[in-house]
Design a protein around this motif. Sequence first.
Motif, PDB file in Angstrom:
ATOM      1  N   THR A 269       9.095  -2.230  -6.732  1.00 29.19           N
ATOM      2  CA  THR A 269       9.172  -2.749  -5.367  1.00 29.19           C
ATOM      3  C   THR A 269       9.828  -1.729  -4.461  1.00 29.19           C
ATOM      4  O   THR A 269      10.824  -1.102  -4.833  1.00 29.19           O
ATOM      5  N   LEU A 272       9.643  -1.165   3.201  1.00 27.29           N
ATOM      6  CA  LEU A 272       9.071  -0.383   4.285  1.00 27.29           C
ATOM      7  C   LEU A 272       9.947  -0.503   5.523  1.00 27.29           C
ATOM      8  O   LEU A 272      10.510  -1.557   5.802  1.00 27.29           O
ATOM      9  N   THR A 289       8.167  -5.823   2.258  1.00 22.43           N
ATOM     10  CA  THR A 289       8.118  -5.329   0.886  1.00 22.43           C
ATOM     11  C   THR A 289       6.748  -4.754   0.580  1.00 22.43           C
ATOM     12  O   THR A 289       5.719  -5.293   0.989  1.00 22.43           O
ATOM     13  N   ALA A 290       6.745  -3.649  -0.148  1.00 26.05           N
ATOM     14  CA  ALA A 290       5.512  -3.060  -0.654  1.00 26.05           C
ATOM     15  C   ALA A 290       5.704  -2.784  -2.140  1.00 26.05           C
ATOM     16  O   ALA A 290       6.805  -2.952  -2.682  1.00 26.05           O
ATOM     17  N   SER A 292       4.787   0.023  -5.330  1.00 25.58           N
ATOM     18  CA  SER A 292       4.441   1.421  -5.558  1.00 25.58           C
ATOM     19  C   SER A 292       4.302   1.694  -7.050  1.00 25.58           C
ATOM     20  O   SER A 292       5.043   1.133  -7.868  1.00 25.58           O
ATOM     21  N   GLN A 305       0.663   3.168  -3.218  1.00 18.20           N
ATOM     22  CA  GLN A 305       1.451   2.108  -2.592  1.00 18.20           C
ATOM     23  C   GLN A 305       0.534   1.035  -2.032  1.00 18.20           C
ATOM     24  O   GLN A 305      -0.503   1.328  -1.435  1.00 18.20           O
ATOM     25  N   SER A 307       0.629  -2.337   0.452  1.00 16.88           N
ATOM     26  CA  SER A 307       1.438  -3.057   1.446  1.00 16.88           C
ATOM     27  C   SER A 307       0.551  -3.999   2.243  1.00 16.88           C
ATOM     28  O   SER A 307      -0.636  -3.737   2.469  1.00 16.88           O
ATOM     29  N   GLU A 308       1.132  -5.110   2.668  1.00 14.08           N
ATOM     30  CA  GLU A 308       0.399  -6.094   3.450  1.00 14.08           C
ATOM     31  C   GLU A 308       0.306  -5.636   4.891  1.00 14.08           C
ATOM     32  O   GLU A 308       1.267  -5.101   5.459  1.00 14.08           O
ATOM     33  N   TRP A 317      -4.703  -5.913   3.222  1.00 14.96           N
ATOM     34  CA  TRP A 317      -3.783  -5.047   2.488  1.00 14.96           C
ATOM     35  C   TRP A 317      -4.206  -3.599   2.617  1.00 14.96           C
ATOM     36  O   TRP A 317      -5.389  -3.287   2.789  1.00 14.96           O
TER      37      TRP A 317
END
Length: 388
Positions: A269, A272, A289-290, A292, A305, A307-308, A317
């Motif tokens: 986790t 960002l 939160t993203a 990786s 990575q 991420s939303e 995403w």
Amino acid sequence: MASPTSSFDLDLEKVYLDIDPAVGDRAWQRSQRLSNAASRWRAYINELAMRSLISWLQSSEDTGAVRPTMRDALWPTVWEWVTGSVLNVDGLRWVVIPTEAIDDDELRVPQEWVDIPNWAGDYYVLAQVNADDGWVKIAGLATHAMVKGQGEYGRDRNYSLSSDDLLTDINVVEIAEVMAPEVDRRVAIAPVPELPLAQANQLMQRLSDSGQLNPRLAVGFGPWSALLAHGGWRTEMTHQRQGNPPSFSVSQWLQEGLSDLVQQLGWQTVSLQLATVGARGDENETPPTAFSKALTINSEAYSLQISEIVDQALNAWRFELRKVNGVVPEGVTLRLLTEDLQSFANNEVTAAEPVESLYVDVALSPGEGIVWATEPEADAYESEILRF
């Protein structure tokens, strides 16, 4: 592989490898996670053989890079169903086939290791395992061409090769690497057939039932090979058979965090930093939160990575590939595929010149699965289905 002038010239009749007790203890503990007694014992014997062979090869000054082709956490998704493991030895695939039959040097290779293209090896190693006395004996080797061409194929979906036909002198293998091209080590095999998603889901549900005592023989080899060759399907089928909850739901990662398995597979986790935080003056806002994952591509460190895209009402995403040090070189591709490995519109991007990062944005239906891939392929790559 060692050169023909090196000292890596061993009589396999004399090669007995001691099993490290600590390795044995760890192998036994890890094997207990599998679904039944037969699978647990298979996992135990396979890990003893694989680890002992790795230690032996790494101890020789004449052998270069030696490593398993799969992350440790994924081997149970193989051993739940079939015996065998595979090592990368100086760029060649050595498939290790263990046996407890000490007095029988017959090499019996499951069809999966011969006729699934991304499973097939260059060499097949017969490893006799005596767990009670704590040793492994390397009894012989054969090439893919030997197993496929000379082996007897049985109704149990094994290729059997007599001990008289096995290579027992490592130097023979060394000479073959210099004198014979790859085409002589391997023979052509048919690609894995495509398996429609609905059929795959139906088969996974059926074969993961604990009442199915020998799943690998319960369906035709075509659909079975498609399930095993797809790392994501194989993992999901294994989890179902072992009674474990799904581990690759990204929406669940956001709510509950990453499971131990997911972390063992390299995911972590990350937080960002919002570019707009400073403008709003809200220093207490929790950064999004993203997730990786560390990758190695062409011996270089990368990061994938996920991420939303929070500014959209859709379930959208971003998949982004970065090089840890420097820029992504020309020619590298980041690609997304459907769960059954099909392309779709705008599913990939290729660096036309050195760039800071590559990214693909995708909008998904709830519960939809996506498979990521790179070209060149990342080391120890196995397709995984990420659900959103």
